[in-house]
Design a protein around this motif. Structure first.
Motif, mmCIF file in Angstrom:
data_model
loop_
_atom_site.group_PDB
_atom_site.id
_atom_site.type_symbol
_atom_site.label_atom_id
_atom_site.label_comp_id
_atom_site.label_asym_id
_atom_site.label_seq_id
_atom_site.Cartn_x
_atom_site.Cartn_y
_atom_site.Cartn_z
ATOM 1 N N MET A 145 0.819 -1.206 0.000
ATOM 2 C CA MET A 145 0.000 0.000 0.000
ATOM 3 C C MET A 145 0.857 1.262 0.000
ATOM 4 O O MET A 145 0.470 2.289 -0.586
ATOM 5 C CB MET A 145 -0.966 -0.026 1.180
ATOM 6 C CG MET A 145 -1.945 -1.198 1.117
ATOM 7 S SD MET A 145 -3.236 -1.202 2.384
ATOM 8 C CE MET A 145 -4.343 0.069 1.768
ATOM 9 N N TYR A 162 -6.651 5.829 -0.148
ATOM 10 C CA TYR A 162 -7.264 4.559 -0.500
ATOM 11 C C TYR A 162 -8.726 4.496 -0.098
ATOM 12 O O TYR A 162 -9.130 5.035 0.949
ATOM 13 C CB TYR A 162 -6.551 3.394 0.198
ATOM 14 C CG TYR A 162 -5.206 3.050 -0.396
ATOM 15 C CD1 TYR A 162 -5.114 2.313 -1.573
ATOM 16 C CD2 TYR A 162 -4.031 3.454 0.228
ATOM 17 C CE1 TYR A 162 -3.881 1.986 -2.112
ATOM 18 C CE2 TYR A 162 -2.789 3.124 -0.303
ATOM 19 C CZ TYR A 162 -2.722 2.387 -1.475
ATOM 20 O OH TYR A 162 -1.501 2.064 -2.014
ATOM 21 N N CYS A 183 -10.770 1.369 1.041
ATOM 22 C CA CYS A 183 -10.384 0.039 1.511
ATOM 23 C C CYS A 183 -11.575 -0.905 1.485
ATOM 24 O O CYS A 183 -12.494 -0.800 2.310
ATOM 25 C CB CYS A 183 -9.793 0.134 2.910
ATOM 26 S SG CYS A 183 -8.266 1.109 2.947
ATOM 27 N N ALA A 218 -13.183 -3.554 4.629
ATOM 28 C CA ALA A 218 -12.316 -3.165 5.749
ATOM 29 C C ALA A 218 -12.623 -3.960 7.009
ATOM 30 O O ALA A 218 -11.734 -4.176 7.847
ATOM 31 C CB ALA A 218 -12.472 -1.668 6.025
ATOM 32 N N TRP A 274 -5.026 -1.477 10.515
ATOM 33 C CA TRP A 274 -5.382 -0.194 9.902
ATOM 34 C C TRP A 274 -4.721 0.967 10.648
ATOM 35 O O TRP A 274 -4.216 1.911 10.028
ATOM 36 C CB TRP A 274 -6.898 -0.012 9.895
ATOM 37 C CG TRP A 274 -7.651 -0.941 9.004
ATOM 38 C CD1 TRP A 274 -8.701 -1.743 9.348
ATOM 39 C CD2 TRP A 274 -7.444 -1.157 7.597
ATOM 40 N NE1 TRP A 274 -9.146 -2.448 8.255
ATOM 41 C CE2 TRP A 274 -8.395 -2.101 7.171
ATOM 42 C CE3 TRP A 274 -6.549 -0.637 6.664
ATOM 43 C CZ2 TRP A 274 -8.473 -2.549 5.844
ATOM 44 C CZ3 TRP A 274 -6.620 -1.083 5.338
ATOM 45 C CH2 TRP A 274 -7.563 -2.019 4.950
ATOM 46 N N MET A 295 -8.417 8.408 3.663
ATOM 47 C CA MET A 295 -8.751 6.997 3.829
ATOM 48 C C MET A 295 -10.263 6.811 3.987
ATOM 49 O O MET A 295 -10.894 7.421 4.858
ATOM 50 C CB MET A 295 -8.018 6.426 5.042
ATOM 51 C CG MET A 295 -6.499 6.471 4.936
ATOM 52 S SD MET A 295 -5.829 5.437 3.607
ATOM 53 C CE MET A 295 -6.083 3.802 4.309
ATOM 54 N N ALA A 297 -13.129 3.807 4.429
ATOM 55 C CA ALA A 297 -13.361 2.409 4.798
ATOM 56 C C ALA A 297 -14.713 1.951 4.279
ATOM 57 O O ALA A 297 -15.736 2.610 4.527
ATOM 58 C CB ALA A 297 -13.307 2.236 6.317
#
Length: 441
Positions: free
Chosen positions: A184, A196, A198, A201, A209, A225, A227
């Motif tokens: 990553m 990202y 994810c 998640a 994480w 980020m 999730a």
């Protein structure tokens, strides 16, 4: 350096290309404090590269960046770009054979680097889609590091429940955790991405994480980020956004005989769980929803999709447009496994641009008190801060509808945020099939 906030405006670069020529005169310091937290002014565009071309998908997506940026989108989420697996596979982009190689049908690393640089030059942030929970069965780790996977009582590597095309990784193995973090970090360093989204998640431990995000922030303090989860605990892990899973089905239900007031109720409950400085992703449909439902029927008819997006965006959170919502005449379910070049609509692009413009213009007033006036298949609500009102009304049917204007706004001078025209709030709001109005003063 100030950390990039997922709920802040993406500075002048992002707004300059999509802001309308009119403005509402907003006070710098209202006489009374606004009621809610700071709200999002960001719009996500979820791009499935397979919808842009059969080959050289990244170059084809890059060619669409001027349109996507002009639509008012600030964050470009690109679905998995990695080399996909073949063994036991069904063609899913989430069955990854190599986390650090670009799918050759999509293009090259240089193509991805060019796409990211071009998007950033237009004021957009770029998120890659990453699934850390599992790999394809022909990933090199299966042979080289079988101890990085979960095994059954017979010593066989197992698949996650319901997904036979992938193998379950074991995050109790510290070497696996290190290798996944390296994968990553690779795209942040080599492609210059901004963060990202994810996938699944929930399948990965919180401790991973937390450690990963701390390491990503050492490389880029402004990392974003997202999730794919509705668990609010992910905020504490360092994620900026989680999902409002219930937004799409609740909005869809309103367009198919459900109660319009449920749309406001669901949004109010979801947003109440979001800490200040964080956000929640809302959408009419995404790749999973579009693959599981007939998109031309989700909101009564295909003409209802922009109206549904108004409800996904104007009730706060961070709204998202999925590549296909901006295509006319789509019918049935849309598999995201298939390569299916779509022709994007200038008419729909203009509609979403206007809605996104209203979303950005109304940020300060959207922090105000939410009141629901929904009735007779029309979702209608207001927000208020001292001296300013926002009024949104959406017809969820294929018939003409009329709803009374909230009495507090009768005769009030307002601006139509979709057109920039000045108007006065009348006694009633008349709406054509699937029509919507967004007024503010």
């Amino acid at each position: 350096m100030k950390k990039f906030s997922i709920i802040a405006a993406i500075a002048a670069l992002a707004l300059g290309g999509c802001q309308k020529s009119y403005e509402i005169d907003m006070p710098d310091n209202p006489s009374l404090p606004v009621i809610g937290n700071e709200v999002s002014t960001n719009v996500v565009y979820q791009a499935n590269p397979r919808f842009f071309a059969e080959d050289d998908c990244l170059k084809a997506l890059q060619a669409e960046l001027p349109r996507i940026s002009d639509m008012g989108c600030d964050i470009l989420w690109i679905m998995p770009v990695y080399e996909p697996g073949v063994l036991n596979g069904f063609g899913s982009p989430y069955a990854v054979k190599d986390f650090t190689k670009v799918n050759p049908k999509y293009g090259t690393l240089a193509d991805l680097q060019a796409l990211v640089k071009d998007a950033q030059s237009k004021g957009m942030k770029v998120l890659l889609d990453f699934v850390a929970n599992h790999t394809a069965w022909d990933h090199a780790w299966i042979k080289d590091h079988p101890d990085w996977y979960v095994h059954d009582e017979n010593g066989n590597i197992v698949a996650p429940s319901g997904w036979s095309d992938v193998a379950q990784l074991d995050f109790n193995n510290p070497d696996l955790c290190t290798a996944m973090k390296d994968a990553m970090l690779y795209w942040v360093k080599e492609a210059g991405i901004d963060g990202y989204r994810c996938d699944y998640a929930d399948g990965v431990p919180d401790a991973f994480w937390t450690d990963l995000i701390a390491e990503l922030q050492e490389v880029d303090p402004n990392i974003i980020m997202l999730a794919e989860s509705s668990k609010t605990s992910f905020y504490a892990d360092g994620f900026d956004m989680i999902y409002d899973w219930n937004s799409a089905p609740t909005i869809s239900a309103a367009f198919n005989g459900g109660k319009p007031e449920d749309v406001v109720k669901e949004a109010r409950e979801a947003l109440a769980q979001v800490p200040d400085g964080k956000s929640i992703l809302r959408y009419a449909f995404n790749h999973d929803v579009a693959a599981e439902n007939e998109v031309d029927k989700m909101f009564g008819a295909s003409e209802g999709t922009p109206a549904a997006y108004v409800l996904a965006s104007m009730l706060n959170g961070t709204p998202m447009i999925y590549s296909s919502m901006d295509v006319e005449g789509l019918k049935g379910k849309l598999s995201f496994f298939d390569y299916k070049k779509l022709t994007f609509s200038s008419v729909l692009t203009a509609k979403y641009k206007a809605i996104n413009g209203a979303f950005k213009q109304s940020a300060e007033v959207r922090r105000g008190e939410l009141k629901d006036y929904s009735k007779d298949k029309v979702v209608c609500f207001t927000r208020e801060i001292p001296g300013h009102y926002l009024l949104v009304a959406v017809n969820t049917t294929g018939e003409e509808k009329t709803i009374k204007t909230p009495i507090s706004l009768l005769g009030a001078p307002m601006t139509d945020l979709l057109t920039g025209e000045d108007t006065n709030a009348g006694v009633v709001i008349e709406l054509e099939p699937y029509e919507y109005t967004i007024l503010m003063n």
